[in-house]
Design an enzyme around this catalytic site. Structure first.
Site, PDB file in Angstrom:
ATOM      1  N   ARG A 173     -46.981 105.191   3.450  1.00 35.55           N
ATOM      2  CA  ARG A 173     -45.928 104.276   3.866  1.00 35.55           C
ATOM      3  C   ARG A 173     -46.481 102.954   4.404  1.00 35.55           C
ATOM      4  NH1 ARG A 173     -41.405 106.906   6.731  1.00 35.55           N
ATOM      5  NH2 ARG A 173     -42.198 105.909   8.584  1.00 35.55           N
ATOM      6  N   ARG A 177     -52.156  94.521   2.681  1.00 30.92           N
ATOM      7  CA  ARG A 177     -51.797  93.221   2.100  1.00 30.92           C
ATOM      8  C   ARG A 177     -52.914  92.212   2.192  1.00 30.92           C
ATOM      9  NH1 ARG A 177     -46.984  92.735   5.391  1.00 30.92           N
ATOM     10  NH2 ARG A 177     -45.474  94.067   4.328  1.00 30.92           N
ATOM     11  N   ARG A 250     -42.193 118.202  14.902  1.00 30.76           N
ATOM     12  CA  ARG A 250     -43.035 117.562  15.888  1.00 30.76           C
ATOM     13  C   ARG A 250     -42.074 116.920  16.871  1.00 30.76           C
ATOM     14  NH1 ARG A 250     -47.423 118.232  18.318  1.00 30.76           N
ATOM     15  NH2 ARG A 250     -48.492 116.333  18.932  1.00 30.76           N
ATOM     16  N   ARG A 281     -47.231 104.856  21.580  1.00 35.41           N
ATOM     17  CA  ARG A 281     -46.811 103.451  21.588  1.00 35.41           C
ATOM     18  C   ARG A 281     -46.013 103.112  22.837  1.00 35.41           C
ATOM     19  NH1 ARG A 281     -43.644 103.994  15.741  1.00 35.41           N
ATOM     20  NH2 ARG A 281     -42.694 105.992  16.202  1.00 35.41           N
ATOM     21  N   GLU A 301     -44.070 106.431  24.467  1.00 40.32           N
ATOM     22  CA  GLU A 301     -43.711 107.532  23.568  1.00 40.32           C
ATOM     23  C   GLU A 301     -44.865 108.536  23.493  1.00 40.32           C
ATOM     24  OE1 GLU A 301     -41.799 106.054  19.973  1.00 40.32           O
ATOM     25  OE2 GLU A 301     -42.695 107.690  18.840  1.00 40.32           O
ATOM     26  N   TYR A 349     -37.815 113.739   6.323  1.00 36.11           N
ATOM     27  CA  TYR A 349     -38.143 112.559   7.094  1.00 36.11           C
ATOM     28  C   TYR A 349     -37.355 111.384   6.510  1.00 36.11           C
ATOM     29  CZ  TYR A 349     -41.628 109.486   9.426  1.00 36.11           C
ATOM     30  OH  TYR A 349     -42.270 108.562  10.213  1.00 36.11           O
ATOM     31  N   ASP A 351     -35.347 107.830   6.654  1.00 45.90           N
ATOM     32  CA  ASP A 351     -35.056 106.631   7.415  1.00 45.90           C
ATOM     33  C   ASP A 351     -33.545 106.429   7.388  1.00 45.90           C
ATOM     34  OD1 ASP A 351     -37.434 105.697   8.483  1.00 45.90           O
ATOM     35  OD2 ASP A 351     -38.043 104.730   6.624  1.00 45.90           O
TER      36      ASP A 351
HETATM   37  P1  FAD Z   1     -29.233 112.830  13.775  1.00 41.00           P
HETATM   38  O1  FAD Z   1     -29.231 111.443  14.275  1.00 41.00           O
HETATM   39  O2  FAD Z   1     -30.263 113.750  14.310  1.00 41.00           O
HETATM   40  O3  FAD Z   1     -27.788 113.441  14.048  1.00 41.00           O
HETATM   41  C1  FAD Z   1     -27.539 114.821  14.038  1.00 41.00           C
HETATM   42  C2  FAD Z   1     -26.644 115.119  15.215  1.00 41.00           C
HETATM   43  O4  FAD Z   1     -26.198 116.477  15.127  1.00 41.00           O
HETATM   44  C3  FAD Z   1     -27.341 114.982  16.566  1.00 41.00           C
HETATM   45  O5  FAD Z   1     -26.666 114.052  17.376  1.00 41.00           O
HETATM   46  C4  FAD Z   1     -27.293 116.390  17.146  1.00 41.00           C
HETATM   47  O6  FAD Z   1     -27.112 116.396  18.550  1.00 41.00           O
HETATM   48  C5  FAD Z   1     -26.099 116.999  16.420  1.00 41.00           C
HETATM   49  N1  FAD Z   1     -26.152 118.453  16.371  1.00 41.00           N
HETATM   50  C6  FAD Z   1     -27.168 119.215  15.906  1.00 41.00           C
HETATM   51  N2  FAD Z   1     -26.850 120.518  16.047  1.00 41.00           N
HETATM   52  C7  FAD Z   1     -25.611 120.575  16.568  1.00 41.00           C
HETATM   53  C8  FAD Z   1     -24.767 121.639  16.968  1.00 41.00           C
HETATM   54  N3  FAD Z   1     -25.141 122.907  16.851  1.00 41.00           N
HETATM   55  N4  FAD Z   1     -23.558 121.337  17.491  1.00 41.00           N
HETATM   56  C9  FAD Z   1     -23.171 120.045  17.653  1.00 41.00           C
HETATM   57  N5  FAD Z   1     -23.941 119.000  17.307  1.00 41.00           N
HETATM   58  C10 FAD Z   1     -25.155 119.263  16.791  1.00 41.00           C
HETATM   59  N6  FAD Z   1     -35.236 105.242  10.689  1.00 41.00           N
HETATM   60  C11 FAD Z   1     -35.306 103.956  10.258  1.00 41.00           C
HETATM   61  O7  FAD Z   1     -34.647 103.589   9.267  1.00 41.00           O
HETATM   62  N7  FAD Z   1     -36.061 103.023  10.920  1.00 41.00           N
HETATM   63  C12 FAD Z   1     -36.800 103.346  12.033  1.00 41.00           C
HETATM   64  O8  FAD Z   1     -37.476 102.482  12.608  1.00 41.00           O
HETATM   65  C13 FAD Z   1     -36.757 104.702  12.489  1.00 41.00           C
HETATM   66  N8  FAD Z   1     -37.466 105.064  13.563  1.00 41.00           N
HETATM   67  C14 FAD Z   1     -37.406 106.343  13.985  1.00 41.00           C
HETATM   68  C15 FAD Z   1     -38.148 106.676  15.127  1.00 41.00           C
HETATM   69  C16 FAD Z   1     -38.118 107.975  15.604  1.00 41.00           C
HETATM   70  C17 FAD Z   1     -38.899 108.308  16.836  1.00 41.00           C
HETATM   71  C18 FAD Z   1     -37.346 108.954  14.928  1.00 41.00           C
HETATM   72  C19 FAD Z   1     -37.332 110.362  15.419  1.00 41.00           C
HETATM   73  C20 FAD Z   1     -36.617 108.623  13.804  1.00 41.00           C
HETATM   74  C21 FAD Z   1     -36.630 107.327  13.323  1.00 41.00           C
HETATM   75  N9  FAD Z   1     -35.873 106.931  12.212  1.00 41.00           N
HETATM   76  C22 FAD Z   1     -35.942 105.626  11.774  1.00 41.00           C
HETATM   77  C23 FAD Z   1     -35.014 107.897  11.475  1.00 41.00           C
HETATM   78  C24 FAD Z   1     -33.547 107.910  11.966  1.00 41.00           C
HETATM   79  O9  FAD Z   1     -33.497 108.279  13.326  1.00 41.00           O
HETATM   80  C25 FAD Z   1     -32.762 108.936  11.112  1.00 41.00           C
HETATM   81  O10 FAD Z   1     -32.835 108.610   9.743  1.00 41.00           O
HETATM   82  C26 FAD Z   1     -31.267 109.077  11.470  1.00 41.00           C
HETATM   83  O11 FAD Z   1     -31.021 108.954  12.830  1.00 41.00           O
HETATM   84  C27 FAD Z   1     -30.772 110.418  10.979  1.00 41.00           C
HETATM   85  O12 FAD Z   1     -29.376 110.563  11.171  1.00 41.00           O
HETATM   86  P2  FAD Z   1     -28.722 112.007  11.013  1.00 41.00           P
HETATM   87  O13 FAD Z   1     -27.259 111.838  11.213  1.00 41.00           O
HETATM   88  O14 FAD Z   1     -29.199 112.643   9.773  1.00 41.00           O
HETATM   89  O15 FAD Z   1     -29.363 112.875  12.180  1.00 41.00           O
HETATM   90  N1  UDP Z   2     -50.179 105.239  11.615  1.00 34.71           N
HETATM   91  C1  UDP Z   2     -51.456 105.032  12.068  1.00 34.71           C
HETATM   92  N2  UDP Z   2     -51.695 104.021  12.963  1.00 34.71           N
HETATM   93  C2  UDP Z   2     -50.709 103.212  13.421  1.00 34.71           C
HETATM   94  C3  UDP Z   2     -49.392 103.427  12.943  1.00 34.71           C
HETATM   95  C4  UDP Z   2     -49.153 104.447  12.053  1.00 34.71           C
HETATM   96  O1  UDP Z   2     -52.364 105.746  11.692  1.00 34.71           O
HETATM   97  O2  UDP Z   2     -50.972 102.322  14.234  1.00 34.71           O
HETATM   98  C5  UDP Z   2     -49.932 106.351  10.665  1.00 34.71           C
HETATM   99  C6  UDP Z   2     -49.605 107.663  11.367  1.00 34.71           C
HETATM  100  O3  UDP Z   2     -50.173 108.717  10.613  1.00 34.71           O
HETATM  101  C7  UDP Z   2     -48.103 107.721  11.298  1.00 34.71           C
HETATM  102  C8  UDP Z   2     -47.834 107.096   9.935  1.00 34.71           C
HETATM  103  O4  UDP Z   2     -48.834 106.073   9.832  1.00 34.71           O
HETATM  104  O5  UDP Z   2     -47.628 109.045  11.385  1.00 34.71           O
HETATM  105  C9  UDP Z   2     -46.451 106.485   9.803  1.00 34.71           C
HETATM  106  O6  UDP Z   2     -46.232 105.619  10.860  1.00 34.71           O
HETATM  107  P1  UDP Z   2     -44.920 104.772  11.043  1.00 34.71           P
HETATM  108  O7  UDP Z   2     -45.101 103.952  12.284  1.00 34.71           O
HETATM  109  O8  UDP Z   2     -44.649 104.056   9.778  1.00 34.71           O
HETATM  110  O9  UDP Z   2     -43.802 105.883  11.194  1.00 34.71           O
HETATM  111  P2  UDP Z   2     -42.884 106.346  12.409  1.00 34.71           P
HETATM  112  O10 UDP Z   2     -43.766 107.136  13.298  1.00 34.71           O
HETATM  113  O11 UDP Z   2     -42.376 105.102  13.078  1.00 34.71           O
HETATM  114  O12 UDP Z   2     -41.814 107.126  11.751  1.00 34.71           O
END
Ligand code: FAD
Ligand code: UDP
Length: 374
Positions: A173, A177, A250, A281, A301, A349, A351
């Site tokens: 991912r 560049r 995780r 981070r 985090e 996973y 987005d």
């Molecule tokens: P969720 O947001 O997990 O919604 C599911 C919901 O179901 C939750 O609120 C949960 O409480 C509820 N639920 C589960 N079980 C039950 C139950 N038994 N009863 C009632 N409710 C329940 N995406 C990006 O595009 N850009 C980013 O920069 C990005 N950064 C991220 C960083 C982190 C740390 C993480 C973890 C994810 C990131 N994502 C990012 C991904 C993004 O968060 C997800 O794609 C999106 O939120 C998923 O939506 P969802 O509705 O599938 O799941």
């Molecule tokens: N990564 C890394 N160094 C960095 C940032 C990311 O090695 O400074 C690697 C790491 O393995 C991570 C993956 O790239 O799990 C994806 O990172 P990204 O920040 O794109 O994903 P996010 O954790 O925000 O979902």
């Protein structure tokens, strides 16, 4: 017998909110529940000192699909934020993703030719045609200096596993560049919703009955009987009472802190890529929206092991978990009145733009329409 609702939507995250919004638009009656005490799932943002805090980690919306971009912008306008994280390796600062700025900072090379020659030398004998794990992938892509300073320890902290035991795709991912361009994403569109992500979900759920702090499994029979169809966005293994085993995740721990200063680190995201710093981070939330508040809110985090009951953040898509997921998926195909979707039910996973895409696709399938997105 006529049920009170057409759809019971389990989960008020992005997937559940889009499904509820679209079904309601088509005249269906929906009830949305979430076990958390708020809507939005992992994209939830909360205002602290006038700053929208990304409670569950930094979220940057990016996509190259105009229809998906227009769709989210139809709820809330997005700003022009471009993600350009900085890596801190034992006090040395490097631009991410790997680009001419990073190569200059590392080796003082000034032209793309010099950078390419340096990378070739760095990769040397480590190049393999078909990398089988993350270490092989990284060494073949960028070589030893970048691997040891910016990838290895960060990755091993993040995933709690050796880089040699992780799938290669995780690192694919990250762009490499040969321009002086710190934009973390290659997508055409990128930004943060003005006013935070919660606003989008609020807009989607306008006029729809929502009950928070309601866990589907605490009163499953009663809840199920309220609606003709259940849209389930929770963990798929929990739905089946873990009969084939527990899918692994995780987890993360977020430490939020409000500081009495205007600007703490000068950037929204700083990654700590050394092995000793326990967090991966620090996020400084105001910079996502070019905030000028007097105070600032930062979040450290910390990656952590996941156990049942913790928030599941990243699916661990290794062979063992994928095999187990396949069994659950197979079982879910036979459900007649349940729609599974979102990152937990699909154990993927995703987005946010992926979630928008799959939710709209599902809506089209259910209502027998042409899909807005392909
Ligand atoms: P969720 O947001 O997990 O919604 C599911 C919901 O179901 C939750 O609120 C949960 O409480 C509820 N639920 C589960 N079980 C039950 C139950 N038994 N009863 C009632 N409710 C329940 N995406 C990006 O595009 N850009 C980013 O920069 C990005 N950064 C991220 C960083 C982190 C740390 C993480 C973890 C994810 C990131 N994502 C990012 C991904 C993004 O968060 C997800 O794609 C999106 O939120 C998923 O939506 P969802 O509705 O599938 O799941
Ligand atoms: N990564 C890394 N160094 C960095 C940032 C990311 O090695 O400074 C690697 C790491 O393995 C991570 C993956 O790239 O799990 C994806 O990172 P990204 O920040 O794109 O994903 P996010 O954790 O925000 O979902």
């Amino acid at each position: 017998m006529e049920k009170e609702y057409d759809y019971l939507i389990v989960g008020a995250g992005l997937y559940g909110a889009i499904f509820a919004h679209e079904a309601t638009k088509r005249g269906k009656k929906c009830l949305v529940i979430d076990k958390r005490d708020h809507i939005g799932g992992n994209i939830y943002t909360k205002s602290v000192e006038g700053i929208n805090v990304h409670t569950y980690g930094a979220h940057i919306f990016h996509t190259s699909n105009k229809k998906i971009w227009d769709y989210v912008n139809s709820f809330v306008e997005f700003n022009r934020y471009t993600n350009s994280p900085v890596a801190n390796y034992n006090g040395e600062l490097y631009n991410l993703p790997f680009n001419m700025n990073t190569f200059y900072q590392l080796w003082k090379v000034k032209t793309p030719e010099e950078a390419k020659a340096k990378l070739e030398e760095q990769i040397g004998d480590a190049f393999v045609e078909n990398p089988q794990n993350l270490e092989e992938q990284a060494m073949s892509l960028v070589g030893k200096d970048i691997y040891f300073k910016l990838i290895k320890s960060y990755t091993e902290k993040q995933w709690g596993r050796k880089a040699t035991e992780l799938p290669a795709f995780i690192i694919k991912r990250l762009p490499v560049r040969f321009t002086f361009d710190n934009n973390y994403f290659n997508d055409t569109y990128q930004g943060i919703p003005n006013g935070g992500y919660t606003k989008i979900v609020e807009k989607m759920l306008e006029g729809i009955e929502v009950r928070t702090s309601v866990d589907y499994f605490k009163d499953r029979e009663m809840l199920k009987n309220l609606a003709s169809t259940v849209v389930y966005t929770g963990m798929i293994d929990e739905f089946y009472d873990y009969r084939f085993g527990t899918l692994e995740y995780r987890s993360l721990r977020f430490e939020h802190e409000t500081l009495d200063k205007e600007n703490y680190q000068g950037n929204a995201v700083v990654n700590f890529t050394d092995g000793e710093t326990p967090f991966t981070r620090i996020i400084e939330h105001k910079h996502f929206e070019f905030g000028t508040q007097e105070k600032t809110v930062i979040t450290r985090e910390y990656p952590s092991e996941w156990k049942k009951g913790d928030e599941p953040y990243y699916p661990v898509n290794d062979a063992r978990n994928e095999e187990m997921f396949k069994q659950y998926k197979e079982l879910s195909r036979s459900e007649e009145n349940v729609i599974f979707g979102g990152r937990l039910a699909d154990y993927k996973y995703y987005d946010m733009h992926h979630v928008v895409g799959i939710a709209l696709k599902k809506v089209a399938e259910v209502f027998k329409e042409e899909a807005l997105v392909g």
